[in-house]
Design a protein around this motif. Structure first.
Motif, PDB file in Angstrom:
ATOM      1  N   GLN A  47       1.259  -0.817  -0.015  1.00 62.08           N
ATOM      2  CA  GLN A  47      -0.315   0.152   0.045  1.00 62.08           C
ATOM      3  C   GLN A  47       1.114   1.409   0.113  1.00 62.08           C
ATOM      4  N   LEU A  48       0.385   2.523  -0.890  1.00 65.21           N
ATOM      5  CA  LEU A  48       1.666   3.283  -0.442  1.00 65.21           C
ATOM      6  C   LEU A  48       1.565   4.328   0.127  1.00 65.21           C
ATOM      7  N   LEU A  60      10.947   0.650  -2.901  1.00 63.47           N
ATOM      8  CA  LEU A  60       9.073  -0.990  -2.287  1.00 63.47           C
ATOM      9  C   LEU A  60       8.209  -0.190  -2.958  1.00 63.47           C
ATOM     10  N   ALA A  61       8.291   1.196  -3.331  1.00 62.98           N
ATOM     11  CA  ALA A  61       7.248   1.859  -5.086  1.00 62.98           C
ATOM     12  C   ALA A  61       7.218   0.827  -6.143  1.00 62.98           C
ATOM     13  N   HIS A  68       2.395  -4.686 -10.224  1.00 60.53           N
ATOM     14  CA  HIS A  68       1.135  -4.192 -11.134  1.00 60.53           C
ATOM     15  C   HIS A  68       1.355  -4.354 -12.540  1.00 60.53           C
ATOM     16  N   LEU A  69       1.970  -4.355 -13.122  1.00 60.26           N
ATOM     17  CA  LEU A  69       2.447  -4.558 -14.362  1.00 60.26           C
ATOM     18  C   LEU A  69       1.878  -5.901 -15.131  1.00 60.26           C
ATOM     19  N   GLU A  76      -2.067   1.880 -12.366  1.00 54.65           N
ATOM     20  CA  GLU A  76      -1.346   1.472 -11.002  1.00 54.65           C
ATOM     21  C   GLU A  76      -0.014   1.443 -10.619  1.00 54.65           C
ATOM     22  N   ALA A  77       0.001   0.900 -12.384  1.00 52.73           N
ATOM     23  CA  ALA A  77       2.066   0.668 -12.269  1.00 52.73           C
ATOM     24  C   ALA A  77       2.250   2.086 -12.307  1.00 52.73           C
TER      25      ALA A  77
END
Length: 612
Positions: A47-48, A60-61, A68-69, A76-77
């Motif tokens: 989670q962001l 981490l991001a 997501h990709l 989202e990616a």
């Protein structure tokens, strides 16, 4: 994975949350492991809001963006990648993660195409990029297994592609998953019984043309069929399905066997009387009834039905009683380029037929060119609905006289053919013509679209149609067309390599038969046909539910016998009752354009098959 020395986080591009979340000191270690082994769902769960105050938030991001990709969640990616760049992730790190992801995607694509060795090479490269300097053979195997499981879970028909390489399935997959592939994909056909019915005329396909409706028929524990023994003998067969006792009865007469259109169709009314129509190709109706219920030994003389529109009959088709609807007779009135489809219904109480007030389909009044509608096997729903699909034929093309069937149309009736609607429930004005018909699949002129194939309904009364027509390379291929409740979907379900053209008049000598289609109680679809791809053996191709994915490994020969140019003639009623496929089998010749017949006989049999 480490950042270059001396790098400092940049100012975040999104506002810092007012509430501070507890620091998860193991988050980066877990994320690295998930990335190395391809746990994309785990990475996507990061989670962001948990990253804003994490010292490794940039890395981490980036990893969460890759998760997501790989799941196809591009927006989202993109948002997470923007945050990672804003927080100062090193460009080399971005490149390494994204390039490893590209190789992983290539591995999955190769796996789905059946290119197992290429898939393993791509997975191995992805792991080497993710884990530089480490021993990667075991890690590659773990990564491959992880990706295969995700593919199977996301798309239940992906197992078909895996089965292109049993080496992969047996050597790489763990036993439970390998068994899952084998259990859910492979078609096996078990022969339950075969009954010889004696030799009969086989100079053409008159006994085995697919448009017999019905050629084999089950009702009240008895199975019935009929075929021509010779030009003077039409044979009826009754089989007791409990004891397998066979009874036969021959109807003497004069029958034109030199035209394969002149086939026999059977019906049965609510009282159990058989109805028989035969020997038509734009000619006077020939029709009889059995005198006693469930008895093939005594028959009426030839009878008219109503006496109107019975001078140019072709393709007699009986639709059996269901719900409140009686025995129904569907037929063509006219010729191959100027025809009308009509319906008559039978009243058991008065033993009379009544015509519908309007024709159903018609191209006979069109100008400047007339046309003819050719329908596939009618299908009836559990709610009593009547479904028709059809193509239109108009004038032939060019000096070669290429057959010109165009477009596939559809109509449904809930009152046994009095009124009709499109697949989206919009009413038709009768008769349905080329102008107002719903085109559910466009096929351009001269594309070798075959007429008179088959249609079946799934448990929700949604139609599935099997046919063949040219692929983009001009090779006729079997095709599957179905309605998912909103749109019509389509796929090619064969891999033929040789072209042919439908040219000239009469019945043609074609290297593949027209396809039959049935659907079992688990919603699996089976396409049944004969052709050059099976050395003229009757075969079935499984399209497993729910996505109906095609793979050539799911084609199974039903009987190791060359049947010449025969087409599948099946007992639709028994299939619906028991999921047992009964076929009328005979090896037939078929002279092109119905000229130059040889007086040859071959054995006729009934074959019972069950799919596993």
């Amino acid at each position: 994975m480490s950042e270059p020395a001396g790098s400092a986080p940049a100012r975040p591009t999104s506002p810092t949350p007012s509430k501070l979340l507890p620091l998860d000191e193991t988050l980066l270690e877990r994320a690295n492991t998930q990335w190395q082994f391809g746990d994309w769902e785990g990475l996507a769960e990061i989670q962001l809001e948990a990253l804003h105050h994490h010292p490794d938030r940039a890395k981490l991001a980036l990893l969460a963006a890759e998760g997501h990709l790989q799941l196809g969640q591009v927006p989202e990616a993109r948002a997470l990648l923007k945050e990672a760049q804003g927080w100062g992730v090193a460009p080399k790190t971005v490149h390494r993660v994204l390039i490893a992801g590209v190789y992983n995607t290539l591995g999955k694509a190769s796996f789905l195409k059946g290119q197992v060795h290429e898939a393993m090479d791509h997975f191995s490269t992805s792991v080497r990029i993710a884990m530089p300097g480490a021993e990667h053979r075991l890690s590659t195997k773990v990564r491959a297994l992880q990706q295969v499981e995700q593919l199977v879970d996301a798309a239940p028909d992906a197992h078909e592609f895996a089965l292109r390489s049993r080496e992969f399935a047996e050597a790489l997959l763990p036993k439970p998953l390998h068994e899952r592939f084998a259990r859910s994909s492979h078609l096996a056909a078990q022969t339950l019984a075969e009954f010889d019915l004696g030799p009969a005329w086989a100079g053409n396909t008159i006994n085995t043309v697919i448009f017999r409706h019905h050629g084999v028929l089950t009702r009240a524990g008895h199975q019935y069929t009929a075929f021509y023994v010779d030009e003077h003998t039409l044979r009826l067969v009754q089989r007791d399905l409990l004891t397998n006792e066979l009874k036969t009865h021959d109807l003497p007469g004069e029958y034109n066997l030199r035209d394969a259109h002149n086939s026999i169709s059977l019906g049965i009314d609510r009282k159990g009387h058989l109805h028989l129509s035969y020997d038509h190709h734009g000619t006077q109706l020939r029709y009889r009834q059995s005198l006693f219920a469930g008895d093939i030994r005594e028959w009426s003389e030839e009878l008219p039905m109503t006496g109107t529109h019975e001078e140019q009959v072709t393709y007699p088709t009986f639709i059996l009683p269901r719900h409140d609807f009686p025995l129904t007779f569907l037929y063509r009135d006219g010729s191959s380029e100027k025809g009308t489809v009509r319906i008559k219904t039978y009243d058991e109480a008065t033993e009379t037929w009544t015509p519908h007030p309007q024709a159903i389909l018609s191209g006979s009044e069109q100008k400047p060119w007339t046309s003819n509608p050719y329908w596939n096997h009618p299908a009836t729903g559990t709610d009593g609905s009547l479904h028709l699909s059809f193509v239109w034929r108009t004038h032939s093309l060019g000096e070669a006289k290429r057959v010109n069937n165009i477009n596939i149309g559809y109509a449904c009736s809930h009152d046994n053919g009095l009124t009709w609607k499109t697949s989206h429930n919009r009413p038709y004005r009768l008769p349905i013509t080329q102008v107002n018909a719903e085109t559910i699949h466009p096929v351009s002129p001269g594309s070798n679209l075959i007429n008179q194939t088959s249609m079946a309904l799934d448990s929700r009364n949604r139609p599935h149609i099997a046919f063949y027509a040219d692929d983009p390379d001009g090779i006729p291929q079997y095709q599957h067309l179905w309605f998912d409740g909103k749109v019509w979907r389509h796929q090619v379900v064969s891999q033929r390599r040789h072209a042919f053209s439908l040219e000239g008049g009469g019945t043609l000598q074609i290297p593949i038969s027209r396809p039959e289609i049935v659907i079992d109680r688990d919603e699996n679809v089976y396409i049944i046909a004969r052709g050059d791809y099976t050395q003229n053996r009757l075969a079935a191709t499984l399209l497993p539910a729910p996505n109906y994915g095609y793979h050539s490994s799911n084609t199974e020969v039903l009987l190791d016998q060359d049947v010449g140019f025969a087409e599948p003639v099946i007992d639709r009623e028994r299939w619906q009752q028991e999921n047992v496929l009964s076929l009328l089998v005979q090896c037939n010749e078929q002279p092109d354009h119905d000229t130059g017949h040889r007086p040859v006989d071959h054995q006729v049999s009934i074959l019972d098959v069950q799919f596993k």
